[in-house]
Design an enzyme around this catalytic site. Structure first.
Site, PDB file in Angstrom:
ATOM      1  N   ASP A   1       0.786  -1.201   0.114  1.00  0.00           N
ATOM      2  CA  ASP A   1       0.039   0.138   0.070  1.00  0.00           C
ATOM      3  C   ASP A   1       0.850   1.104  -0.037  1.00  0.00           C
ATOM      4  O   ASP A   1       1.839   1.446   0.886  1.00  0.00           O
ATOM      5  CB  ASP A   1      -0.722  -0.058   1.329  1.00  0.00           C
ATOM      6  CG  ASP A   1      -2.270   0.610   0.968  1.00  0.00           C
ATOM      7  OD1 ASP A   1      -2.321   1.801   0.578  1.00  0.00           O
ATOM      8  OD2 ASP A   1      -3.354  -0.068   1.523  1.00  0.00           O
TER       9      ASP A   1
ATOM     10  N   ASP B   1      -2.940   4.864  -2.300  1.00  0.00           N
ATOM     11  CA  ASP B   1      -4.027   5.326  -1.586  1.00  0.00           C
ATOM     12  C   ASP B   1      -4.409   6.905  -1.966  1.00  0.00           C
ATOM     13  O   ASP B   1      -3.741   7.626  -2.162  1.00  0.00           O
ATOM     14  CB  ASP B   1      -3.411   5.398  -0.066  1.00  0.00           C
ATOM     15  CG  ASP B   1      -4.477   5.817   1.002  1.00  0.00           C
ATOM     16  OD1 ASP B   1      -5.354   4.795   1.233  1.00  0.00           O
ATOM     17  OD2 ASP B   1      -4.510   6.948   1.507  1.00  0.00           O
TER      18      ASP B   1
ATOM     19  N   GLU C   1      -6.599   4.067  -5.740  1.00  0.00           N
ATOM     20  CA  GLU C   1      -7.995   4.367  -5.151  1.00  0.00           C
ATOM     21  C   GLU C   1      -8.286   5.904  -5.554  1.00  0.00           C
ATOM     22  O   GLU C   1      -8.051   6.728  -4.722  1.00  0.00           O
ATOM     23  CB  GLU C   1      -7.885   4.393  -3.449  1.00  0.00           C
ATOM     24  CG  GLU C   1      -8.790   4.480  -2.622  1.00  0.00           C
ATOM     25  CD  GLU C   1      -9.004   4.857  -1.283  1.00  0.00           C
ATOM     26  OE1 GLU C   1      -9.734   4.586  -0.645  1.00  0.00           O
ATOM     27  OE2 GLU C   1      -7.899   5.549  -1.013  1.00  0.00           O
TER      28      GLU C   1
ATOM     29  N   HIS D   1     -11.259  -2.806   3.558  1.00  0.00           N
ATOM     30  CA  HIS D   1     -11.421  -2.584   5.112  1.00  0.00           C
ATOM     31  C   HIS D   1     -12.103  -1.107   5.249  1.00  0.00           C
ATOM     32  O   HIS D   1     -11.843  -0.766   6.692  1.00  0.00           O
ATOM     33  CB  HIS D   1      -9.907  -2.378   5.510  1.00  0.00           C
ATOM     34  CG  HIS D   1      -9.261  -1.365   4.687  1.00  0.00           C
ATOM     35  ND1 HIS D   1      -8.984  -1.354   3.315  1.00  0.00           N
ATOM     36  CD2 HIS D   1      -8.794  -0.287   5.024  1.00  0.00           C
ATOM     37  CE1 HIS D   1      -8.398  -0.301   3.049  1.00  0.00           C
ATOM     38  NE2 HIS D   1      -8.351   0.274   3.992  1.00  0.00           N
ATOM     39  N   ASP D   2     -12.910  -0.416   4.184  1.00  0.00           N
ATOM     40  CA  ASP D   2     -13.357   0.637   4.822  1.00  0.00           C
ATOM     41  C   ASP D   2     -14.789   0.768   4.733  1.00  0.00           C
ATOM     42  O   ASP D   2     -15.557   1.769   5.321  1.00  0.00           O
ATOM     43  CB  ASP D   2     -12.855   1.729   3.631  1.00  0.00           C
ATOM     44  CG  ASP D   2     -11.460   2.124   3.656  1.00  0.00           C
ATOM     45  OD1 ASP D   2     -10.741   2.160   4.907  1.00  0.00           O
ATOM     46  OD2 ASP D   2     -10.702   2.394   2.666  1.00  0.00           O
TER      47      ASP D   2
HETATM   48  C1  NOJ Z   1      -8.216   5.008   2.240  1.00  0.00           C
HETATM   49  C2  NOJ Z   1      -7.737   4.043   3.134  1.00  0.00           C
HETATM   50  O1  NOJ Z   1      -8.226   2.557   2.406  1.00  0.00           O
HETATM   51  C3  NOJ Z   1      -8.507   4.257   4.413  1.00  0.00           C
HETATM   52  O2  NOJ Z   1      -8.327   3.050   5.277  1.00  0.00           O
HETATM   53  C4  NOJ Z   1      -7.711   5.540   4.923  1.00  0.00           C
HETATM   54  O3  NOJ Z   1      -8.362   5.877   6.226  1.00  0.00           O
HETATM   55  C5  NOJ Z   1      -7.811   6.559   4.195  1.00  0.00           C
HETATM   56  N1  NOJ Z   1      -7.520   6.400   2.596  1.00  0.00           N
HETATM   57  C6  NOJ Z   1      -6.750   7.660   4.218  1.00  0.00           C
HETATM   58  O4  NOJ Z   1      -5.620   6.968   4.201  1.00  0.00           O
END
Ligand code: NOJ
Length: 471
Positions: free
Chosen positions: A95, A186, A248, A301-302
């Site tokens: 990541d 990210d 992302e 995971h979000d």
């Molecule tokens: C996306 C990540 O998947 C998430 O877990 C994180 O809180 C935010 N970006 C900030 O890095």
């Protein structure tokens, strides 16, 4: 390109496998479980952040980009994991979190000009943080205000500063030299902000992906999605060479094209958020398929776990959809055994409420699910009812369905076309095959052809079922 139709398995390292009994997953633990990945037949795995972190955002607040957090092991453990993965033909993605560091990263004090500061004594504009509240906080030590798109513990780097660009390129090279095969990048769409820090205008229409709190009231045209982001990504690409970069990009597919000038893939977030209804799914799939290089994803995971979001009755059909769409697909650990959201922790670890999505993997029916010999940082949810060991070899299990689909997907053939179907059914053609997914609780007609795979027994296209037919 190896990743074009790859299946990438997302590992949340804290919750995959503990090897030393401290209740937190680690790299050696992951190494012990590579069998699971080769059994499933995936091509690669992505490790959510493994770097030292004060854990304000569980690893997405990084205090050293070129080290492994001691809770996860050592650099040597990472090297070993990469070597073992490669021996098995598995590729490894890390990541990359380029948009912000932890406030405890030494850069924040040593190189304050690498961050974005307000030119006035207070917030200079109306920007909002992604997890709620304003995007500017006062640094107690200097009295100046800094920008943070996420938690206040995550100050944003200034990608207009060439030193930042060079430092992050060095991070990319550091890991590539250790043999990793690419990065999930990210928060790409917020990497570069308006140079003049102009106010975001009020939103005139609802953003197609969920936004938290006041952030939803603004149209993020200055705090995010700047055209200059392409230059920043070009610098990452330059350092990455032909390693895989999956972005992302938290935007609808129709606004993601410019990111693909530098990235290989972007996540298809509209699919992840689509209600389990045929019309919405078709729209999400159509837009992303048109964009081309997308990584299909149904949970991470979000956001809510797949089984909770679509309901346990639909997890088999969801697996078919995810793994038969054209291109790369990402599977979040646990989805292959139908793991739902858990209760989380009380008090919560994550202030944004994401603990329920991060419970440990359930490998066997023992109380700790085989995850740890110690006290797990979050408890397993239901290992006695649901675990890898019990599902392995059971032809009716969800795990075996994932495995079958992963083996089968390459043979589906080229081409992709959404086709008309009965109400509540998503259907598409690939090569000489038709895939049909019944999102309803009513039976529907099966498409014509010779049956290749059915998620349920019964006539036609049973409720909540999916079929793959050879035309
Ligand atoms: C996306 C990540 O998947 C998430 O877990 C994180 O809180 C935010 N970006 C900030 O890095």
């Amino acid at each position: 390109m190896w990743w074009q139709d790859a299946v990438v398995y997302q590992i949340y390292p804290r919750s995959f496998q503990d090897s030393d009994g401290d209740g937190v997953g680690d790299l050696r633990g992951i190494g012990r479980r590579l069998d699971h990945l080769t059994y499933l037949g995936v091509d690669a795995f992505w490790l959510s952040p493994i770097y030292p972190s004060p854990l304000a955002d569980f690893g997405y607040d990084i205090s050293n980009y070129t080290a492994v957090d001691p809770a996860f092991g050592t650099l040597g453990d990472l090297d070993e994991l990469v070597a073992h993965a490669h021996e098995r033909g598995l590729r490894v993605l890390l990541d990359l979190v380029p948009s912000h560091t932890s406030i405890e990263h030494p850069w924040f004090r040593e190189h304050p000009d690498w961050y974005i500061w307000s030119p006035v004594d207070g917030p200079p504009n109306n920007w909002k943080a992604a997890f709620g509240g304003g995007a500017w906080s006062r640094d107690e030590q200097t009295g100046r205000w800094y920008l943070h798109t996420f938690y206040p513990e995550q100050p944003d780097l200034d990608w207009r500063n060439p030193e930042v660009v060079a430092a992050m390129q060095e991070v990319v090279r550091f890991w590539l030299r250790r043999g990793v095969d690419g990065f999930r990048v990210d928060a790409v769409n917020v990497l570069v902000k308006d140079a003049e820090l102009r106010d975001d205008p009020p939103a005139t229409e609802t953003f197609p992906l969920p936004l938290v709190g006041e952030s939803a009231e603004l149209e993020h045209v200055y705090s995010a999605d700047r055209p200059e982001v392409v230059d920043a990504l070009a610098a990452i690409r330059e350092a990455a060479g032909d390693a895989l970069l999956v972005g992302e990009v938290y935007l609808p597919a129709t606004r993601s094209a410019r990111y693909l000038t530098q990235l290989d893939l972007v996540f298809a977030f509209e699919l992840l958020f689509s209600p389990w209804e045929a019309e919405a799914l078709r729209a999400a799939i159509g837009a992303a398929a048109e964009l081309g290089r997308v990584a299909w994803v149904l949970s991470n995971h979000d956001f809510e776990r797949l089984a909770t979001r679509v309901g346990p009755e639909n997890v088999r059909a969801a697996a078919v959809l995810l793994l038969t769409l054209p291109g790369a697909a990402f599977v979040y650990q646990g989805d292959e055994i139908g793991l739902p959201n858990g209760p989380g922790a009380d008090p919560p670890y994550d202030r944004a409420g994401r603990d329920p999505l991060r419970h440990p993997m359930q490998w066997d029916a023992s109380p700790a699910g085989g995850f740890t010999t110690g006290d797990p940082w979050l408890p397993p949810i239901d290992p006695a009812e649901r675990n890898v060991e019990a599902q392995r070899g059971d032809p009716g299990s969800l795990l075996e369905l994932y495995r079958t689909l992963i083996a089968l997907r390459r043979g589906l053939g080229d081409g992709f076309r959404l086709v008309d179907a009965e109400p509540g059914v998503v259907a598409f053609e690939r090569g000489g095959h038709t895939v049909a997914v019944n999102t309803t609780a009513e039976p529907r007609l099966a498409p014509a052809g010779e049956l290749v795979l059915a998620t349920h027994e019964g006539e036609g296209l049973p409720p909540h079922a999916a079929l793959i037919m050879r035309n």
